[in-house]
Design a protein around this motif. Structure first.
Motif, short mmCIF file in Angstrom:
data_model
loop_
_atom_site.label_atom_id
_atom_site.label_comp_id
_atom_site.label_asym_id
_atom_site.label_seq_id
_atom_site.Cartn_x
_atom_site.Cartn_y
_atom_site.Cartn_z
N SER A 1 0.85 -1.18 0.00
CA SER A 1 0.00 0.00 0.00
C SER A 1 0.89 1.24 0.00
O SER A 1 2.07 1.19 0.36
CB SER A 1 -0.93 0.00 1.22
N LEU B 1 -5.01 -0.65 -7.12
CA LEU B 1 -6.36 -0.47 -6.59
C LEU B 1 -6.33 0.74 -5.67
O LEU B 1 -5.45 0.83 -4.80
CB LEU B 1 -6.80 -1.69 -5.78
N HIS B 2 -7.26 1.66 -5.87
CA HIS B 2 -7.33 2.85 -5.02
C HIS B 2 -8.67 2.85 -4.32
O HIS B 2 -9.72 2.75 -4.95
CB HIS B 2 -7.17 4.12 -5.86
N GLN B 3 -8.63 2.96 -2.99
CA GLN B 3 -9.86 2.95 -2.21
C GLN B 3 -10.01 4.24 -1.43
O GLN B 3 -9.06 4.69 -0.79
CB GLN B 3 -9.84 1.77 -1.24
N THR B 4 -11.19 4.82 -1.50
CA THR B 4 -11.54 6.00 -0.73
C THR B 4 -12.84 5.69 -0.01
O THR B 4 -13.74 5.10 -0.60
CB THR B 4 -11.76 7.22 -1.65
N PRO C 1 -16.76 2.05 0.66
CA PRO C 1 -15.59 2.22 -0.21
C PRO C 1 -15.98 2.59 -1.64
O PRO C 1 -16.92 2.04 -2.20
CB PRO C 1 -14.89 0.87 -0.17
N LYS C 2 -15.23 3.52 -2.20
CA LYS C 2 -15.27 3.81 -3.63
C LYS C 2 -13.93 3.30 -4.16
O LYS C 2 -12.87 3.71 -3.67
CB LYS C 2 -15.40 5.31 -3.88
N ILE C 3 -13.97 2.39 -5.12
CA ILE C 3 -12.74 1.75 -5.58
C ILE C 3 -12.51 2.05 -7.06
O ILE C 3 -13.43 1.90 -7.87
CB ILE C 3 -12.79 0.23 -5.35
N TYR D 1 -9.47 1.29 -10.15
CA TYR D 1 -8.38 0.35 -10.41
C TYR D 1 -7.93 0.47 -11.84
O TYR D 1 -8.65 0.96 -12.71
CB TYR D 1 -8.83 -1.09 -10.12
#
Length: 190
Positions: free
Chosen positions: A92, A131-134, A142-144, A146
């Protein structure tokens, strides 16, 4: 951690983690459905040195390398070297977007003495996906986002080419991949 555990259960192989603190207990052996063996060894950075810990764990030639976080230039450059030499590196990094995550790894690697151009090339060659998670909304969910590169690094690949160019305009590629996956269309030719 969950992804690494899943691979150990399905595929077996040898994994090494470097975390501070260890977030999910993975240490031990796993037996796959096919009777293969999976082994995971977890450790914290010796004397607080992530770079020394990563170099030490790579000497044991693990198939999977899990780094709790890429925090400094030496770890970034060592993790890139591990990725292009055949290890699957999971990690990460704090970033606002997929492109920012790639940019952060490049900047860290360049700060270790590798040229920025070489850093983009190493990331382009070694990357499999981001993968980017917010967390958004109330309640938080989560809003993902990729982006994935073709697992066959010798095949032509738009994502690897964009990264190697240093012009991280990935928005269209991210959206195209999202639509393809939502429709059940493979991202890459088999």
């Amino acid at each position: 951690s969950s992804l690494l555990r899943e691979w150990l259960v399905r595929e077996g192989g040898y994994a090494f983690t470097l975390e501070d603190p260890v977030e999910m207990p993975l240490d031990g052996t796993y037996k796959t459905v096919n009777g293969e063996l999976g082994i995971c060894k977890q450790m914290t950075p010796p004397n607080g040195s992530w770079s020394d810990g990563l170099k030490s764990m790579l000497r044991s030639k693990p198939r999977y390398v899990y780094l709790g976080e890429i925090r400094d230039p030496d770890v970034a450059s060592e993790s890139l070297r591990a990725a292009i030499s055949g290890h699957l590196v999971l990690s990460s990094i704090h970033a606002a977007t997929v492109s920012d995550a790639i940019q952060s790894i490049v900047k860290y690697a360049a700060a270790s003495g590798i040229s920025e151009e070489m850093s983009y090339d190493l990331v382009g060659n070694g990357i499999l996906g981001v993968l980017h998670q917010t967390l958004v909304g109330v309640p938080k969910h989560p809003k993902i986002e990729y982006v994935f590169a073709n697992p066959d690094a010798s095949a032509g690949d738009q994502v690897r080419g964009i990264i190697k160019s240093g012009k991280l305009n990935l928005a269209t590629t991210i959206e195209t991949q999202r639509v393809r996956l939502s429709r059940g269309i493979p991202l890459f030719d088999q």
